[in-house]
Write a protein that holds these residues in place. Structure first.
Motif, PDB file in Angstrom:
ATOM      1  N   MET A 145       0.826  -1.207   0.000  1.00 11.21           N
ATOM      2  CA  MET A 145       0.000   0.000   0.000  1.00 11.21           C
ATOM      3  C   MET A 145       0.861   1.258   0.000  1.00 11.21           C
ATOM      4  N   LEU A 146       1.927   1.259   0.789  1.00 16.08           N
ATOM      5  CA  LEU A 146       2.814   2.418   0.837  1.00 16.08           C
ATOM      6  C   LEU A 146       3.543   2.595  -0.491  1.00 16.08           C
ATOM      7  N   ALA A 147       3.983   1.486  -1.063  1.00 11.22           N
ATOM      8  CA  ALA A 147       4.662   1.566  -2.356  1.00 11.22           C
ATOM      9  C   ALA A 147       3.730   2.139  -3.413  1.00 11.22           C
ATOM     10  N   GLY A 148       2.437   1.842  -3.281  1.00  7.31           N
ATOM     11  CA  GLY A 148       1.457   2.346  -4.229  1.00  7.31           C
ATOM     12  C   GLY A 148       1.303   3.854  -4.189  1.00  7.31           C
ATOM     13  N   ILE A 149       1.712   4.469  -3.080  1.00 15.23           N
ATOM     14  CA  ILE A 149       1.653   5.940  -2.993  1.00 15.23           C
ATOM     15  C   ILE A 149       3.055   6.543  -2.987  1.00 15.23           C
ATOM     16  N   GLY A 150       4.029   5.722  -3.410  1.00 16.81           N
ATOM     17  CA  GLY A 150       5.380   6.234  -3.614  1.00 16.81           C
ATOM     18  C   GLY A 150       6.295   6.195  -2.416  1.00 16.81           C
TER      19      GLY A 150
END
Length: 202
Positions: free
Chosen positions: A141-146
């Motif tokens: 999820m964090l990777a999805g927002i950079g």
């Protein structure tokens, strides 16, 4: 009709009783604390003799393990319901609110999943694997927002669990520390953004 699966009613009853035992264990743990859980109390609550519980759980640690696995599955489900707006800071706040909300709505579950409150208890490999899935989902999820990198993940979990601990310990049922969550995420995001601009990576 031909081709219809045959129901295993005995297995269904067995699983139903296990679910009833788990529900009773949670109720007792919430009232008496995790360390106060006893198989005798659980058996009494579900209307059976204590030795009969061993037909469903081999030990009190096995009950804890099943509770741990159940809580981890609930956490995964909670994460799956978190949406995305495309705005990094807004999404970060949503993720943090979801985590803290999950933890504070059931402090006993939070203690079992995220703190070592039961001396000697270690989740089984199967139960722990569900916990790992939860962490990996948060990472995704964090990777999805950079936001990537172990340090970024560690810092975020330290901030949100710190606020959770304060809320549960000092204002149970209130929102004194929950109210600080958005501001904490703004500070976290500013720090992460600064690191990214400096070329250190997120």
């Amino acid at each position: 009709m031909l081709g219809e699966p045959i129901r295993d009613r005995k297995a269904e009853r067995h699983e139903g009783t296990k679910a009833e035992i788990l529900e009773a264990a949670w109720e007792i743990a919430r009232a008496a604390g995790l360390a106060g859980l006893t198989l005798r109390d659980v058996a009494h609550r579900v209307g059976m003799r204590p030795p009969s519980l061993y037909s469903y759980f081999a030990s009190k640690e096995a009950v804890y393990d099943a509770m741990f696995a159940q809580g981890c599955r609930e956490f995964l489900k909670e994460q799956e319901e978190v949406g995305s707006t495309g705005d990094t800071l807004a999404d970060l706040k949503v993720i943090a609110r979801s985590f803290v909300g999950f933890c504070t709505e059931d402090p006993t579950r939070y203690q079992l999943l995220f703190q070592r409150t039961i001396p000697g208890f270690e989740p089984s490999a199967e139960a722990f694997a569900i916990s790992v899935k939860g962490l990996e989902e948060l990472r995704r999820m964090l990777a999805g927002i950079g936001i990537t990198g172990q340090e970024s993940l560690d810092l975020l979990t330290a901030v949100v669990t710190g606020l959770t601990d304060q809320q549960i310990s000092n204002d149970p049922g209130g929102d004194r520390w929950i109210r600080l969550l958005d501001e904490a995420m703004e500070m976290y995001f500013a720090h992460i953004s600064k690191r990214m601009k400096a070329g250190d990576g997120p």
